[in-house]
Design a protein around this motif. Structure first.
Motif, mmCIF file in Angstrom:
data_model
loop_
_atom_site.group_PDB
_atom_site.id
_atom_site.type_symbol
_atom_site.label_atom_id
_atom_site.label_comp_id
_atom_site.label_asym_id
_atom_site.label_seq_id
_atom_site.Cartn_x
_atom_site.Cartn_y
_atom_site.Cartn_z
ATOM 1 N N GLU A 259 0.973 -1.113 17.404
ATOM 2 C CA GLU A 259 0.142 -0.847 16.240
ATOM 3 C C GLU A 259 1.016 -0.788 14.982
ATOM 4 O O GLU A 259 0.629 -1.273 13.915
ATOM 5 C CB GLU A 259 -0.574 0.483 16.438
ATOM 6 C CG GLU A 259 -2.052 0.423 16.166
ATOM 7 C CD GLU A 259 -2.705 1.749 16.509
ATOM 8 O OE1 GLU A 259 -2.394 2.306 17.588
ATOM 9 O OE2 GLU A 259 -3.514 2.221 15.693
ATOM 10 N N ALA A 260 2.170 -0.178 15.130
ATOM 11 C CA ALA A 260 3.095 -0.084 13.999
ATOM 12 C C ALA A 260 3.504 -1.483 13.540
ATOM 13 O O ALA A 260 3.583 -1.765 12.346
ATOM 14 C CB ALA A 260 4.326 0.734 14.394
ATOM 15 N N PHE A 261 3.730 -2.356 14.496
ATOM 16 C CA PHE A 261 4.130 -3.721 14.147
ATOM 17 C C PHE A 261 2.999 -4.428 13.407
ATOM 18 O O PHE A 261 3.234 -5.139 12.428
ATOM 19 C CB PHE A 261 4.486 -4.509 15.418
ATOM 20 C CG PHE A 261 4.940 -5.908 15.140
ATOM 21 C CD1 PHE A 261 6.163 -6.142 14.529
ATOM 22 C CD2 PHE A 261 4.149 -7.001 15.473
ATOM 23 C CE1 PHE A 261 6.588 -7.436 14.257
ATOM 24 C CE2 PHE A 261 4.569 -8.291 15.203
ATOM 25 C CZ PHE A 261 5.791 -8.504 14.599
ATOM 26 N N THR B 73 3.509 6.133 3.953
ATOM 27 C CA THR B 73 2.127 6.282 3.466
ATOM 28 C C THR B 73 1.721 5.117 2.564
ATOM 29 O O THR B 73 0.543 4.888 2.326
ATOM 30 C CB THR B 73 1.940 7.599 2.691
ATOM 31 O OG1 THR B 73 2.940 7.647 1.647
ATOM 32 C CG2 THR B 73 2.107 8.793 3.587
ATOM 33 N N ASP B 74 2.729 4.368 2.052
ATOM 34 C CA ASP B 74 2.421 3.189 1.229
ATOM 35 C C ASP B 74 1.919 2.034 2.084
ATOM 36 O O ASP B 74 1.335 1.090 1.561
ATOM 37 C CB ASP B 74 3.667 2.715 0.462
ATOM 38 C CG ASP B 74 4.121 3.758 -0.540
ATOM 39 O OD1 ASP B 74 3.296 4.610 -0.907
ATOM 40 O OD2 ASP B 74 5.288 3.735 -0.939
ATOM 41 N N ILE B 75 2.211 2.087 3.338
ATOM 42 C CA ILE B 75 1.785 1.008 4.231
ATOM 43 C C ILE B 75 0.514 1.449 4.931
ATOM 44 O O ILE B 75 0.451 2.557 5.488
ATOM 45 C CB ILE B 75 2.891 0.677 5.263
ATOM 46 C CG1 ILE B 75 4.156 0.261 4.533
ATOM 47 C CG2 ILE B 75 2.422 -0.393 6.235
ATOM 48 C CD1 ILE B 75 5.333 0.033 5.438
ATOM 49 N N GLN B 76 -0.466 0.561 4.880
ATOM 50 C CA GLN B 76 -1.757 0.947 5.440
ATOM 51 C C GLN B 76 -1.746 0.956 6.959
ATOM 52 O O GLN B 76 -1.361 -0.025 7.596
ATOM 53 C CB GLN B 76 -2.835 0.009 4.921
ATOM 54 C CG GLN B 76 -4.185 0.679 4.986
ATOM 55 C CD GLN B 76 -5.281 -0.273 4.567
ATOM 56 O OE1 GLN B 76 -5.034 -1.368 4.061
ATOM 57 N NE2 GLN B 76 -6.503 0.141 4.808
ATOM 58 N N HIS B 77 -2.181 2.054 7.493
ATOM 59 C CA HIS B 77 -2.287 2.222 8.937
ATOM 60 C C HIS B 77 -3.425 1.317 9.439
ATOM 61 O O HIS B 77 -4.535 1.438 8.991
ATOM 62 C CB HIS B 77 -2.611 3.691 9.202
ATOM 63 C CG HIS B 77 -2.679 4.032 10.652
ATOM 64 N ND1 HIS B 77 -2.774 5.306 11.105
ATOM 65 C CD2 HIS B 77 -2.638 3.256 11.743
ATOM 66 C CE1 HIS B 77 -2.827 5.303 12.428
ATOM 67 N NE2 HIS B 77 -2.727 4.067 12.843
ATOM 68 N N PRO B 78 -3.136 0.376 10.335
ATOM 69 C CA PRO B 78 -4.176 -0.582 10.740
ATOM 70 C C PRO B 78 -5.304 0.101 11.525
ATOM 71 O O PRO B 78 -5.081 1.074 12.184
ATOM 72 C CB PRO B 78 -3.435 -1.581 11.614
ATOM 73 C CG PRO B 78 -2.216 -0.896 12.081
ATOM 74 C CD PRO B 78 -1.861 0.148 11.044
ATOM 75 N N ARG C 99 0.923 -6.848 8.537
ATOM 76 C CA ARG C 99 -0.141 -6.980 7.535
ATOM 77 C C ARG C 99 0.384 -6.666 6.147
ATOM 78 O O ARG C 99 0.070 -7.368 5.188
ATOM 79 C CB ARG C 99 -1.287 -6.014 7.868
ATOM 80 C CG ARG C 99 -2.189 -6.554 8.924
ATOM 81 C CD ARG C 99 -3.435 -5.699 8.998
ATOM 82 N NE ARG C 99 -4.082 -5.876 10.293
ATOM 83 C CZ ARG C 99 -5.069 -5.106 10.728
ATOM 84 N NH1 ARG C 99 -5.499 -4.111 9.985
ATOM 85 N NH2 ARG C 99 -5.605 -5.338 11.894
ATOM 86 N N HIS C 100 1.165 -5.601 6.052
ATOM 87 C CA HIS C 100 1.695 -5.223 4.730
ATOM 88 C C HIS C 100 2.621 -6.324 4.201
ATOM 89 O O HIS C 100 2.569 -6.676 3.027
ATOM 90 C CB HIS C 100 2.458 -3.902 4.839
ATOM 91 C CG HIS C 100 2.882 -3.359 3.505
ATOM 92 N ND1 HIS C 100 2.090 -2.521 2.757
ATOM 93 C CD2 HIS C 100 4.010 -3.568 2.781
ATOM 94 C CE1 HIS C 100 2.709 -2.224 1.623
ATOM 95 N NE2 HIS C 100 3.883 -2.842 1.614
ATOM 96 N N ALA C 101 3.439 -6.867 5.101
ATOM 97 C CA ALA C 101 4.368 -7.929 4.690
ATOM 98 C C ALA C 101 3.595 -9.135 4.162
ATOM 99 O O ALA C 101 3.943 -9.697 3.126
ATOM 100 C CB ALA C 101 5.253 -8.330 5.870
ATOM 101 N N ARG C 102 2.514 -9.494 4.851
ATOM 102 C CA ARG C 102 1.730 -10.648 4.434
ATOM 103 C C ARG C 102 0.995 -10.378 3.127
ATOM 104 O O ARG C 102 0.991 -11.207 2.221
ATOM 105 C CB ARG C 102 0.733 -11.042 5.519
ATOM 106 C CG ARG C 102 1.456 -11.730 6.649
ATOM 107 C CD ARG C 102 0.504 -12.324 7.665
ATOM 108 N NE ARG C 102 1.283 -12.945 8.736
ATOM 109 C CZ ARG C 102 0.838 -13.129 9.969
ATOM 110 N NH1 ARG C 102 -0.378 -12.752 10.280
ATOM 111 N NH2 ARG C 102 1.599 -13.697 10.873
ATOM 112 N N ALA C 103 0.400 -9.203 3.044
ATOM 113 C CA ALA C 103 -0.382 -8.860 1.849
ATOM 114 C C ALA C 103 0.510 -8.824 0.610
ATOM 115 O O ALA C 103 0.082 -9.146 -0.490
ATOM 116 C CB ALA C 103 -1.075 -7.516 2.049
#
Lengths: 236, 243
Positions: A200-202, A231-236, A207-211
């Motif tokens: 899930e972390a991956f 917290t800046d990275i959205q938890h999927p 997603r954050h990297a792509r966005a």
């Protein structure tokens, strides 16, 4: 005669263990492939090829290597870095660029020859030259084995040279592994912050990297360095 | 005794192993057979004296690499540090004081002889090829020459593939044998509020104290059976963690 050639290239090679090793390699080559003779040609600073090791030291064989200062499949292979396999020495079309060499090789009892670049990445350090007495082309497997043996000769030579390039290649290898390691570490960091599994972390990381149009490795480095808060990275 | 065809097959296999899935795509077991040993492993030096396992036969070879990673000593770290070959034909007869923590563990694994070859390039050691077998005894001269050939072919493959490798970074399945160790280090760094390097040291120390491999403990950390959180009652005692 070989020792004279070695003297000529000892600016390139000053380690006689290397010569021993390459001679063993040439000999092993004749056992692993259906070839009668093998030589390792090294290029000097002026771009000329010199034989530094051969499967045997019969004068007729050594001459075949030494005339390739000027013409022969090795010269061509060195020039463009591509292998020339299954050159039928009786075939005028295949030997058009080096008729003198072909004639001498036939006289020495050979029917076929192969020249393989000794190359690592973009750098060609020499050429491996093989001769067979039967007009039998290489199989796909033979070709791979021959290339692998040329690689071994290349590494043997490069491992004895202290080169800026050598360090660069090591750095690239380390970077390749480190980039993978840092992603795993970032997975662990996010998984712990989010109390989720690493998969899930991956997913969140990707997603954050792509966005944000960031490379996964770069983002992971930022996570590991604490430059990005979890917290800046959205938890999927 | 290995046949000549075996070595040819291994070299050919290595040459065509430009695999997106890893640094080395060839069959490690076939390589072990060709070199007349029971197992092979390749580790790459990634800096700070750490080696990353990238290729191995399962079983003793892999465990031996894990042990050396846990303990920081052994023929692999020695070959990497000295850029020299390390031949130990009989692990029960190694001189006193050499690899004191590793030796009993290696012998317990059933390893009788270890031969470690540095992967050399441009005057530096980029990794190690470690051969092991259960039966003690020196390697044959021909086997040493063949091992050097395989070491050269491996070096070429590693360097060639490293250039293409970053492309595989997007894949979810990691190409690292010890991916879980690095994931665990990331988790521990958060739990214990330490750097990643310190987290890895703690993981290794824990594994050593409990007589377990780093990979096993890391698995427990990632599945949350073991944690390194600072004890709630002793917040501030930063060197304490629960086992």
């Amino acid at each position: 005669m070989l020792s004279a050639v070695i003297d000529a290239v000892d600016t390139l090679v000053d380690d006689y263990d290397l010569i021993d090793f390459l001679q063993t390699l040439c000999h092993r080559c004749t056992e692993l492939l259906d070839v009668a003779a093998v030589g390792v040609m090294l290029v000097d600073q002026g771009g000329k090829l010199h034989v530094i090791a051969a499967s045997d030291e019969h004068t007729r064989l050594l001459e075949l290597f030494s005339i390739q200062h000027d013409e022969g499949p090795c010269v061509e292979t060195y020039r463009d870095g591509t292998a020339r396999l299954d050159i039928d020495l009786d075939e005028p079309d295949r030997t058009a660029g080096f008729p003198g060499f072909a004639e001498r090789a036939r006289h020495a009892g050979f029917a076929i020859t192969h020249a393989l670049p000794m190359r690592l990445r973009e750098r060609t350090v020499g050429v491996m030259n093989l001769f067979g007495t039967r007009r039998q082309p290489f199989t796909e497997t033979d070709s791979r084995v021959a290339h692998a043996l040329a690689d071994v000769a290349t590494i043997a030579i490069l491992q004895h040279r202290t080169l800026v390039h050598g360090n660069l290649e090591q750095a690239q290898l380390q970077a390749a592994l480190s980039s993978r390691i840092v992603i795993e570490q970032a997975k662990g960091i996010l998984a712990e912050h989010w109390q989720t599994g690493v998969d899930e972390a991956f997913e969140g990381l990707r997603r954050h990297a792509r966005a944000h149009k960031l490379g996964l490795t770069r983002l992971s480095r930022q996570v590991v360095a604490g430059e990005i808060d979890s917290t800046d990275i959205q938890h999927p | 005794m290995a046949s000549r065809g075996d070595l040819a097959a291994v070299l050919g296999d290595l040459r065509s192993s430009a695999s997106a899935a890893g640094l080395i795509g060839a069959d490690a077991a076939a390589c072990a057979r060709a070199l007349a040993v029971d197992g092979v492993a390749v580790s790459v030096v990634v800096g700070d004296g750490l080696c990353e396992l990238v290729w191995s036969t399962p079983g003793a070879s892999r465990h031996l690499e894990d042990l050396q990673f846990t303990l920081g000593e052994g023929p692999g770290p020695e070959a990497a540090a000295t850029c020299g070959v390390v031949l130990e034909p009989d692990l029960t007869r190694v001189r006193d004081g050499r690899w004191p923590a590793l030796l009993p563990e290696a012998v317990a694994l059933g390893v009788g002889a270890v031969f470690c070859f540095p992967l050399l390039l441009g005057g530096a050691c980029i990794g190690t090829l470690t051969l092991q077998r259960a039966a003690p005894g020196p390697p044959a001269d021909a086997a040493v020459a063949d091992a050097w050939m395989v070491a050269g072919a491996l070096t070429a493959v590693l360097v060639e593939n490293a250039g293409r490798w970053p492309a595989s970074v997007e894949e979810k399945e990691s190409v690292l044998y010890r991916a879980v160790v690095h994931q665990a280090a990331g988790m521990i760094s958060v739990q214990a509020r330490v750097t990643l390097a310190q987290a890895l040291v703690r993981l290794r120390a824990y594994a050593f104290r409990h007589g377990r491999s780093v990979a096993e403990v890391a698995e427990d950390v990632v599945t949350r059976r073991v944690h390194f959180r600072i004890d709630q009652d002793e917040r501030g005692a930063s060197d304490r963690w629960r086992d």
